[in-house]
Design an enzyme around this catalytic site. Structure first.
Site, PDB file in Angstrom:
ATOM      1  N   CYS A  92       0.858  -1.188   0.000  1.00  0.00           N
ATOM      2  CA  CYS A  92       0.000   0.000   0.000  1.00  0.00           C
ATOM      3  C   CYS A  92       0.893   1.236   0.000  1.00  0.00           C
ATOM      4  O   CYS A  92       1.855   1.298   0.756  1.00  0.00           O
ATOM      5  CB  CYS A  92      -0.875  -0.008   1.249  1.00  0.00           C
ATOM      6  SG  CYS A  92      -1.901   1.465   1.413  1.00  0.00           S
ATOM      7  N   HIS A 134      -8.877  -3.501  -2.333  1.00  0.00           N
ATOM      8  CA  HIS A 134      -7.958  -2.670  -1.556  1.00  0.00           C
ATOM      9  C   HIS A 134      -8.446  -1.210  -1.512  1.00  0.00           C
ATOM     10  O   HIS A 134      -8.464  -0.578  -0.450  1.00  0.00           O
ATOM     11  CB  HIS A 134      -6.554  -2.766  -2.185  1.00  0.00           C
ATOM     12  CG  HIS A 134      -5.489  -2.033  -1.450  1.00  0.00           C
ATOM     13  ND1 HIS A 134      -4.533  -2.669  -0.687  1.00  0.00           N
ATOM     14  CD2 HIS A 134      -5.226  -0.699  -1.358  1.00  0.00           C
ATOM     15  CE1 HIS A 134      -3.739  -1.750  -0.152  1.00  0.00           C
ATOM     16  NE2 HIS A 134      -4.135  -0.551  -0.553  1.00  0.00           N
ATOM     17  N   GLU A 135      -8.854  -0.702  -2.671  1.00  0.00           N
ATOM     18  CA  GLU A 135      -9.297   0.700  -2.722  1.00  0.00           C
ATOM     19  C   GLU A 135     -10.639   0.884  -2.014  1.00  0.00           C
ATOM     20  O   GLU A 135     -10.864   1.908  -1.362  1.00  0.00           O
ATOM     21  CB  GLU A 135      -9.372   1.200  -4.171  1.00  0.00           C
ATOM     22  CG  GLU A 135      -8.064   1.114  -4.959  1.00  0.00           C
ATOM     23  CD  GLU A 135      -6.855   1.645  -4.209  1.00  0.00           C
ATOM     24  OE1 GLU A 135      -6.993   2.597  -3.421  1.00  0.00           O
ATOM     25  OE2 GLU A 135      -5.748   1.101  -4.402  1.00  0.00           O
ATOM     26  N   HIS A 138      -9.923   1.318   1.555  1.00  0.00           N
ATOM     27  CA  HIS A 138      -9.508   2.702   1.841  1.00  0.00           C
ATOM     28  C   HIS A 138     -10.720   3.609   1.977  1.00  0.00           C
ATOM     29  O   HIS A 138     -10.823   4.403   2.914  1.00  0.00           O
ATOM     30  CB  HIS A 138      -8.634   3.252   0.702  1.00  0.00           C
ATOM     31  CG  HIS A 138      -7.177   2.933   0.846  1.00  0.00           C
ATOM     32  ND1 HIS A 138      -6.442   3.257   1.960  1.00  0.00           N
ATOM     33  CD2 HIS A 138      -6.309   2.337  -0.006  1.00  0.00           C
ATOM     34  CE1 HIS A 138      -5.177   2.866   1.791  1.00  0.00           C
ATOM     35  NE2 HIS A 138      -5.075   2.300   0.601  1.00  0.00           N
TER      36      HIS A 138
HETATM   37 ZN    ZN Z   1      -3.485   1.326  -0.193  1.00  0.00          ZN
END
Ligand code: ZN
Length: 168
Positions: A92, A134-135, A138
């Site tokens: 990341c 993953h996004e 976030h």
């Molecule tokens: Zn990330």
């Protein structure tokens, strides 16, 4: 140690903005188009394969990604389906230099909007599916380190502390 492009340094582990769920984008106007262009620039310079708006301190529900087929923007994304299982060495930009094998679904279906307000609907697998998950994490205020198992976290603690202290 920060990667700096114009006014948008990438926010690093320990920054509170990374822990806050982002706000839904109501109006896809010129400021959103400009933000998307800036995010793509930051992502490419890092370099990375994905970047969420809150990683540059903007708490809006949108991300950009580029896994080699050109940069794309997804606004107000949601993952509506997922299946399978895949372990991948995941890193990341907000936790620089550290990677962990993380198990996540292998395939996902992503829904959202593009910069013209048109519907985006993607069946993704492998790296693309990984980037989407993953996004989305976030945008929901979840960092990669929250996906670590107990052993991984114990080992990572010192490094994570170094990163969080180093940014002050
Ligand atoms: Zn990330």
């Amino acid at each position: 140690m920060l990667c700096c492009v114009s006014q948008y340094p990438i926010r690093i582990y320990g920054d509170p903005v990374l822990k806050q769920p982002t706000q839904v984008v109501d109006d896809i106007d010129a400021s959103i188009a400009k933000l998307a262009a800036d995010m793509i620039e930051v992502m490419h310079k890092a370099p990375g394969v994905g970047l969420a708006a809150n990683q540059i301190g903007i708490s809006k529900r949108m991300f950009v990604y580029d896994i080699g087929a050109g940069a794309k923007v997804v606004i107000n994304p949601e993952i509506t389906e997922s299946d399978g299982q895949w372990t991948y060495e995941e890193g990341c930009l907000s936790v620089p230099g550290l990677y962990w094998p993380i198990v996540r679904p292998k395939r996902v279906h992503l829904e959202g909007l593009d910069l013209d307000g048109n519907r985006v609907s993607v069946d993704a697998e492998d790296l693309e599916a990984r980037v989407f998950q993953h996004e989305l994490d976030h945008l929901n205020g979840v960092l990669l380190v929250q996906r670590l198992d107990e052993d991984q976290l114990r080992e990572a603690k010192r490094e994570l502390r170094r990163i969080a202290v180093g940014r002050r």
